[in-house]
Write a protein that holds these residues in place. Structure first.
Motif, short mmCIF file in Angstrom:
data_model
loop_
_atom_site.label_atom_id
_atom_site.label_comp_id
_atom_site.label_asym_id
_atom_site.label_seq_id
_atom_site.Cartn_x
_atom_site.Cartn_y
_atom_site.Cartn_z
N MET A 1 -19.70 -49.63 18.20
CA MET A 1 -18.48 -49.83 18.97
C MET A 1 -18.78 -49.51 20.44
N THR A 2 -18.67 -50.49 21.31
CA THR A 2 -19.01 -50.30 22.71
C THR A 2 -17.76 -50.31 23.58
N PRO A 3 -17.84 -49.74 24.79
CA PRO A 3 -16.70 -49.79 25.70
C PRO A 3 -16.26 -51.22 26.01
N THR A 4 -17.21 -52.14 26.11
CA THR A 4 -16.85 -53.54 26.40
C THR A 4 -16.01 -54.13 25.28
N GLN A 5 -16.39 -53.83 24.04
CA GLN A 5 -15.62 -54.31 22.90
C GLN A 5 -14.22 -53.70 22.90
N LEU A 6 -14.14 -52.42 23.18
CA LEU A 6 -12.84 -51.75 23.21
C LEU A 6 -11.95 -52.29 24.32
N ARG A 7 -12.55 -52.59 25.48
CA ARG A 7 -11.76 -53.14 26.58
C ARG A 7 -11.20 -54.51 26.22
N ALA A 8 -12.01 -55.31 25.52
CA ALA A 8 -11.53 -56.62 25.09
C ALA A 8 -10.37 -56.48 24.11
N PHE A 9 -10.51 -55.56 23.14
CA PHE A 9 -9.44 -55.36 22.17
C PHE A 9 -8.19 -54.80 22.85
N ALA A 10 -8.36 -53.84 23.75
CA ALA A 10 -7.22 -53.25 24.45
C ALA A 10 -6.48 -54.29 25.28
N ALA A 11 -7.22 -55.22 25.87
CA ALA A 11 -6.58 -56.28 26.66
C ALA A 11 -5.77 -57.21 25.77
N VAL A 12 -6.29 -57.52 24.58
CA VAL A 12 -5.55 -58.35 23.63
C VAL A 12 -4.26 -57.65 23.22
N VAL A 13 -4.36 -56.35 22.96
CA VAL A 13 -3.18 -55.57 22.58
C VAL A 13 -2.15 -55.58 23.70
N ARG A 14 -2.62 -55.36 24.92
CA ARG A 14 -1.71 -55.25 26.06
C ARG A 14 -1.06 -56.57 26.43
N LEU A 15 -1.82 -57.68 26.31
CA LEU A 15 -1.33 -58.97 26.80
C LEU A 15 -0.86 -59.90 25.70
N GLY A 16 -1.23 -59.60 24.45
CA GLY A 16 -0.68 -60.36 23.34
C GLY A 16 -1.42 -61.62 22.95
N SER A 17 -2.55 -61.92 23.59
CA SER A 17 -3.32 -63.10 23.19
C SER A 17 -4.74 -62.99 23.70
N VAL A 18 -5.67 -63.69 23.01
CA VAL A 18 -7.06 -63.71 23.43
C VAL A 18 -7.21 -64.43 24.77
N LYS A 19 -6.44 -65.50 24.94
CA LYS A 19 -6.52 -66.27 26.18
C LYS A 19 -6.12 -65.42 27.38
N ALA A 68 -8.16 -46.86 21.34
CA ALA A 68 -8.95 -47.57 22.35
C ALA A 68 -8.52 -47.16 23.75
N ALA A 69 -7.19 -47.13 23.98
CA ALA A 69 -6.70 -46.74 25.30
C ALA A 69 -7.11 -45.31 25.64
N GLU A 70 -7.03 -44.43 24.65
CA GLU A 70 -7.40 -43.04 24.88
C GLU A 70 -8.90 -42.90 25.15
N MET A 71 -9.72 -43.62 24.38
CA MET A 71 -11.17 -43.53 24.54
C MET A 71 -11.62 -44.10 25.88
N LEU A 72 -11.02 -45.21 26.28
CA LEU A 72 -11.39 -45.81 27.55
C LEU A 72 -10.96 -44.93 28.72
N GLY A 73 -9.77 -44.34 28.58
CA GLY A 73 -9.31 -43.42 29.62
C GLY A 73 -10.22 -42.22 29.74
N LEU A 74 -10.67 -41.71 28.60
CA LEU A 74 -11.58 -40.56 28.60
C LEU A 74 -12.92 -40.94 29.20
N GLN A 75 -13.39 -42.17 28.92
CA GLN A 75 -14.65 -42.63 29.50
C GLN A 75 -14.55 -42.70 31.01
N ASP A 76 -13.46 -43.30 31.50
CA ASP A 76 -13.28 -43.41 32.95
C ASP A 76 -13.21 -42.02 33.58
N ARG A 77 -12.50 -41.12 32.90
CA ARG A 77 -12.39 -39.77 33.42
C ARG A 77 -13.75 -39.07 33.46
N THR A 78 -14.54 -39.28 32.42
CA THR A 78 -15.86 -38.65 32.36
C THR A 78 -16.77 -39.16 33.46
#
Length: 319
Positions: A1-19, A68-78
């Protein structure tokens, strides 16, 4: 599980579509789909399915969405903390409601930041409704303002300042000579000059407007509460103001208080942070904000303008 994969999934969650996620991340739809496919394979869960109404998440997908949101936020903070460690500096990210940010935050943050030469403070303005999300996603370290309607059990809340909201008019307004208490009907028919906090649903300003049943057609919302008060001084309508911020205006006769139902209104500001895992600077601010020196700094009136901030303090306004 990579940050890039999590960012892609988080964006789908936030925006509601892959496009939409692909457009937001400036990558192709195929790239987003590939990242999602890797997550599905690694976790053994479909995460979500497409339906006629949009995307439907599995229980596992919903759990990953919050993580995902929590992990990405923690990564940015780190990343930020590691970078700062090399320069010997710390950063405290503070979220505040618009009313607190304009009237009380400048004096508080100026005094707090002056106590530590290695501390930078970033102040951003948000609706109190978003405080919990911002803290849990580690987008900010501490939030100051009215208590949200609901608070996550993972957050701690410390009340620190009670305040009073009053209705005022300029000396030449027809209501300036009114000595008796006004009725709700008389008040709701006035033109109300309001700051940006009136646009939200949480806080004393929207509460007073709701109690008086002031229609939107009678509301004029300005970019700042100070701008609304300036219009009130010119006799253009009724403004809501913090009593401690207009002491001198009342003494000089530039403003006159009105009496009526729901007025004056009393409220309280609180500081919110993560119950566990908050950075040390956040804990320092929570302890400091209840001290007499901090209270006096917040009650100095309208505070200081952004131009008076020390260079170590950064102000970001979010729409």
């Amino acid at each position: 599980m990579t940050p890039t994969q999590l960012r892609a999934f988080a964006a789908v969650v936030r925006l509601g579509s892959v496009k939409a996620a692909a457009a937001d991340l400036s990558v192709s739809e195929a790239a987003v789909s590939m990242h999602i496919a890797h997550l599905r394979k690694e976790l053994g869960d479909r995460l979500f399915t497409r339906t006629g109404a949009g995307i439907a998440f599995t229980p596992g997908g919903l759990r990953l969405a919050s993580r995902a949101a929590e992990m990405l936020g923690l990564q940015d903070r780190t990343i930020l903390e590691v970078s700062q460690a090399g320069s010997g500096r710390r950063l405290l990210r503070v979220a505040a409601s618009s009313l607190f940010a304009e009237h009380a935050a400048p004096g508080l943050i100026e005094l707090f930041a002056s106590r530590a030469d290695d501390l930078d403070v970033e102040l951003s303005v948000h609706s109190p409704q978003r405080f919990g999300t911002l803290l849990l996603e580690r987008a900010v370290d501490v939030a100051l303002g009215p208590r949200p309607a609901t608070a996550d059990e993972g957050l701690s809340r410390t009340p620190f300042l009670n305040y009073e909201m009053v209705a005022v008019v300029g000396p030449h307004h027809p209501l300036a000579a009114q000595r008796a208490s006004l009725t709700a009907s008389e008040l709701r028919q006035q033109t109300w000059l309001l700051g940006p906090s009136a646009a939200g649903r949480i806080g004393l300003v929207p509460t007073v407007l709701h109690q008086l049943q002031v229609d939107e057609e009678h509301q004029r919302i300005f970019q700042s509460h100070a701008a609304a008060l300036e219009e009130a001084k010119r006799g253009k309508g009724v403004a809501l103001a913090l009593s401690f911020a207009i002491t001198q205006d009342l003494a000089d006769g530039d403003l006159t208080r009105l009496a009526g139902p729901s007025l004056p209104a009393k409220g309280a500001w609180s500081v919110l942070a993560l119950s566990h895992g908050a950075p040390p600077a956040a804990a320092e601010l929570i302890r400091f904000v209840t001290t007499p020196r901090a209270i006096q700094a917040m009650l100095r009136g309208a505070g200081v303008t952004a131009g008076r901030f020390r260079p170590a303090i950064h102000v970001t306004l979010w729409s």
